[in-house]
Design a protein around this motif. Sequence first.
Motif, PDB file in Angstrom:
ATOM      1  N   THR A 384       0.854  -1.179   0.000  1.00 33.64           N
ATOM      2  CA  THR A 384       0.000   0.000   0.000  1.00 33.64           C
ATOM      3  C   THR A 384       0.895   1.234   0.000  1.00 33.64           C
ATOM      4  O   THR A 384       2.059   1.171   0.408  1.00 33.64           O
ATOM      5  CB  THR A 384      -0.933   0.048   1.223  1.00 33.64           C
ATOM      6  N   TYR A 385       0.337   2.363  -0.446  1.00 33.41           N
ATOM      7  CA  TYR A 385       1.114   3.607  -0.503  1.00 33.41           C
ATOM      8  C   TYR A 385       0.160   4.774  -0.275  1.00 33.41           C
ATOM      9  O   TYR A 385      -0.920   4.834  -0.880  1.00 33.41           O
ATOM     10  CB  TYR A 385       1.795   3.745  -1.867  1.00 33.41           C
ATOM     11  N   MET A 386       0.545   5.681   0.610  1.00 34.70           N
ATOM     12  CA  MET A 386      -0.277   6.847   0.914  1.00 34.70           C
ATOM     13  C   MET A 386       0.578   8.107   0.846  1.00 34.70           C
ATOM     14  O   MET A 386       1.682   8.140   1.392  1.00 34.70           O
ATOM     15  CB  MET A 386      -0.900   6.736   2.315  1.00 34.70           C
ATOM     16  N   ASN A 387       0.054   9.110   0.156  1.00 37.27           N
ATOM     17  CA  ASN A 387       0.687  10.429   0.127  1.00 37.27           C
ATOM     18  C   ASN A 387      -0.368  11.437   0.552  1.00 37.27           C
ATOM     19  O   ASN A 387      -1.210  11.847  -0.257  1.00 37.27           O
ATOM     20  CB  ASN A 387       1.219  10.755  -1.268  1.00 37.27           C
ATOM     21  N   GLY A 388      -0.359  11.803   1.820  1.00 35.38           N
ATOM     22  CA  GLY A 388      -1.387  12.693   2.331  1.00 35.38           C
ATOM     23  C   GLY A 388      -2.754  12.052   2.196  1.00 35.38           C
ATOM     24  O   GLY A 388      -2.989  10.936   2.646  1.00 35.38           O
ATOM     25  N   SER A 389      -3.683  12.720   1.513  1.00 31.54           N
ATOM     26  CA  SER A 389      -5.034  12.197   1.342  1.00 31.54           C
ATOM     27  C   SER A 389      -5.177  11.309   0.113  1.00 31.54           C
ATOM     28  O   SER A 389      -6.245  10.731  -0.119  1.00 31.54           O
ATOM     29  CB  SER A 389      -6.033  13.357   1.249  1.00 31.54           C
ATOM     30  N   ALA A 390      -4.112  11.208  -0.700  1.00 27.64           N
ATOM     31  CA  ALA A 390      -4.127  10.324  -1.867  1.00 27.64           C
ATOM     32  C   ALA A 390      -3.681   8.926  -1.430  1.00 27.64           C
ATOM     33  O   ALA A 390      -2.593   8.763  -0.887  1.00 27.64           O
ATOM     34  CB  ALA A 390      -3.210  10.860  -2.961  1.00 27.64           C
ATOM     35  N   VAL A 391      -4.531   7.930  -1.676  1.00 28.19           N
ATOM     36  CA  VAL A 391      -4.291   6.603  -1.114  1.00 28.19           C
ATOM     37  C   VAL A 391      -4.342   5.542  -2.207  1.00 28.19           C
ATOM     38  O   VAL A 391      -5.366   5.377  -2.889  1.00 28.19           O
ATOM     39  CB  VAL A 391      -5.332   6.270  -0.023  1.00 28.19           C
ATOM     40  N   LEU A 392      -3.238   4.837  -2.378  1.00 30.48           N
ATOM     41  CA  LEU A 392      -3.198   3.609  -3.162  1.00 30.48           C
ATOM     42  C   LEU A 392      -3.451   2.477  -2.168  1.00 30.48           C
ATOM     43  O   LEU A 392      -2.570   2.094  -1.402  1.00 30.48           O
ATOM     44  CB  LEU A 392      -1.844   3.463  -3.843  1.00 30.48           C
ATOM     45  N   GLN A 393      -4.681   1.964  -2.157  1.00 22.27           N
ATOM     46  CA  GLN A 393      -5.079   0.983  -1.143  1.00 22.27           C
ATOM     47  C   GLN A 393      -4.330  -0.338  -1.274  1.00 22.27           C
ATOM     48  O   GLN A 393      -4.193  -1.069  -0.291  1.00 22.27           O
ATOM     49  CB  GLN A 393      -6.579   0.710  -1.232  1.00 22.27           C
ATOM     50  N   GLY A 394      -3.875  -0.630  -2.496  1.00 22.12           N
ATOM     51  CA  GLY A 394      -3.143  -1.878  -2.620  1.00 22.12           C
ATOM     52  C   GLY A 394      -2.689  -2.142  -4.038  1.00 22.12           C
ATOM     53  O   GLY A 394      -3.279  -1.655  -5.006  1.00 22.12           O
ATOM     54  N   ILE A 395      -1.620  -2.930  -4.148  1.00 20.64           N
ATOM     55  CA  ILE A 395      -1.168  -3.470  -5.427  1.00 20.64           C
ATOM     56  C   ILE A 395      -1.314  -4.975  -5.371  1.00 20.64           C
ATOM     57  O   ILE A 395      -0.937  -5.616  -4.375  1.00 20.64           O
ATOM     58  CB  ILE A 395       0.301  -3.100  -5.711  1.00 20.64           C
ATOM     59  N   ARG A 396      -1.884  -5.539  -6.455  1.00 22.11           N
ATOM     60  CA  ARG A 396      -1.956  -6.992  -6.593  1.00 22.11           C
ATOM     61  C   ARG A 396      -1.357  -7.388  -7.950  1.00 22.11           C
ATOM     62  O   ARG A 396      -1.318  -6.574  -8.871  1.00 22.11           O
ATOM     63  CB  ARG A 396      -3.415  -7.490  -6.502  1.00 22.11           C
ATOM     64  N   PHE A 397      -0.917  -8.618  -8.038  1.00 27.04           N
ATOM     65  CA  PHE A 397      -0.370  -9.144  -9.289  1.00 27.04           C
ATOM     66  C   PHE A 397      -0.937 -10.535  -9.481  1.00 27.04           C
ATOM     67  O   PHE A 397      -0.984 -11.339  -8.543  1.00 27.04           O
ATOM     68  CB  PHE A 397       1.154  -9.196  -9.245  1.00 27.04           C
ATOM     69  N   ALA A 398      -1.387 -10.825 -10.705  1.00 25.54           N
ATOM     70  CA  ALA A 398      -1.967 -12.141 -10.973  1.00 25.54           C
ATOM     71  C   ALA A 398      -1.572 -12.615 -12.356  1.00 25.54           C
ATOM     72  O   ALA A 398      -1.228 -11.826 -13.241  1.00 25.54           O
ATOM     73  CB  ALA A 398      -3.489 -12.084 -10.840  1.00 25.54           C
ATOM     74  N   SER A 399      -1.646 -13.931 -12.548  1.00 25.31           N
ATOM     75  CA  SER A 399      -1.387 -14.559 -13.832  1.00 25.31           C
ATOM     76  C   SER A 399      -2.440 -15.630 -14.100  1.00 25.31           C
ATOM     77  O   SER A 399      -3.027 -16.178 -13.175  1.00 25.31           O
ATOM     78  CB  SER A 399       0.015 -15.194 -13.839  1.00 25.31           C
ATOM     79  N   SER A 400      -2.652 -15.916 -15.391  1.00 25.51           N
ATOM     80  CA  SER A 400      -3.591 -16.978 -15.768  1.00 25.51           C
ATOM     81  C   SER A 400      -2.863 -18.313 -15.759  1.00 25.51           C
ATOM     82  O   SER A 400      -2.694 -18.963 -16.800  1.00 25.51           O
ATOM     83  CB  SER A 400      -4.180 -16.703 -17.155  1.00 25.51           C
ATOM     84  N   PHE A 401      -2.440 -18.728 -14.602  1.00 20.52           N
ATOM     85  CA  PHE A 401      -1.606 -19.917 -14.483  1.00 20.52           C
ATOM     86  C   PHE A 401      -2.363 -21.000 -13.729  1.00 20.52           C
ATOM     87  O   PHE A 401      -2.394 -21.019 -12.497  1.00 20.52           O
ATOM     88  CB  PHE A 401      -0.296 -19.573 -13.781  1.00 20.52           C
TER      89      PHE A 401
END
Length: 569
Positions: A384-401
Amino acid sequence: MNRRKFIALSTVSTCTFSMTRFSSKTLQSDPGKIPGWLVELIKTNDKGLESLLGYQITDQTDINFGGVKDYQDILNPHSTAAIIQAGACSLFSDSSEFYNSARVIDALAAAAGYLVKTQHSDGTIDLLSTNFHSTPDTGFLVKRLSNSYSLLSKANPPGVEKILVPLKKFLQKGGEALISGGIHTPNHRWVVSAALTKLNGLWPDPRYVERAEQWLGEHLDIDADGQFNEKSTFIYSPLTDRLLITIAKGLNKPEIFDAVRKNLSMTMFYMHPNGEIVTEASGRQDKAIVGTLENYYYPYRYMALKDGNGEFAAMCKRIEETAGQKIRGSLDYLLDDHTLWRPLPASKALPVSYAKPFPNSGLVRIRRNNWDSTIIAKNAVWLTYMNGSAVLQGIRFASSFFGKGQFKSEKINEEGNRWVLTQKLEGPYYQPYPKASISPDGDWEKMPRENRPQSEIQVLETTVTIREMDKGLEIEISSKGTDRVPVAIELIFRQGGVLAGVVKADPDKDQWLLKEGTGTYTSGSDTITFGPGTALHKNIALRGSLPAMDAPTVYLTGFTPFQHTLKIS
């Protein structure tokens, strides 16, 4: 507050006022009377009490007379207890509009009568959403209603015996359940022990102490990081801190305060710059919710005053600034112990620049003043990453495996100035079943796949490497092994902001592609910049990946062998 839907009911009554801020004037305290900051909470409590009174059954011919409905119109002990807690605080406080109110005394007497009527013969009560004949839920109510009993006894308004008599009956009968009943979760041990401690303070009984000692004999479930077993930073960790303070005080066990100090010291590093609490590693229902630190206010205040701890005092100030009068949930604690009315010790600067791992919690916290990030193991959302009130709630990564390509890393490895997460997946095919073991009736379920020889085993290895850069992070994602596997990076932002530099992935959904260059997400005066982009396909709902969240989401896509470096600042 106490439990689940009970939390929701109590919050409904105060949410209009939750953003009120304390002024410097109200924070000045006069040791001769209830200080101004508490008076502010009492006023908010009065509004909450007025709301709760509207949910109470007042028809004396109704079999449920005195009971209080929750927000789903269900009568239950928890919402009924809420009116007693709020009412006791108001009756105790001469600054309350309900001080010595005959109306409130009658309402609380009726509520106490309802609790007695709904209590089972074994002393337990029900949590209607899930637990029946529940010792732990009885403990939650007994603990807080013991506070109410204490406040009402001290205030001694005219007619208070109408409340105290049935309330004492409820509490003592509940105590019988607590002496012998069982529990479900780690924190329940301390709920029951704290409730028994409070009962012993009101009506001393060696059986109360003996049972509490039996639970305490299992030792406190706090790890080297300072976190409790459930890792529930919004609900159960602060609850456990409050319970342990009660036990340490009531049973004269000062060594228990060490666990509280340890957890509160850790929690300083779990606070986002905007005053929210990191919840992504929780093992309970508060996982990944947005929450502030009001539940920690009483423990921080108690320990700041007990130890003269300037950092804990600064945490109190920060909670006052960011959670406002939501700390009203601890009002009964704060009123019942007048030593908490003293001014806090001088504040000491809080940590605001660090990269700190918490290996037992599978988590790394990075903060550089106004921005911060959390790296998480064993979780589909791994950053997750937050800069003040701007919020990246999460990063996910997926594959069709093979339908199992959602990336999770078992651990976080620190390698110099890098944090590394890894995953290795295998996708085998299966040969004919061993002839001697074939089921005569041909039933597939009787021929488990793990007993079949494997062949054509496909492998996919993914590595995520995270480095700090100026005002942000550089994230390298590499996935290789089997070729031509579709993959997707998913950037999940908090609702309420504005995306730019991206194109629609689905015209009917808040889903976007970053094809090239950089994108931005802006909330208020704060912006997160991310990129460069890549979009080699539009398949963002990969088979085996988790469903999209209800949030603005940006995708970057490609095929294996895949290597992409994403910068976030």
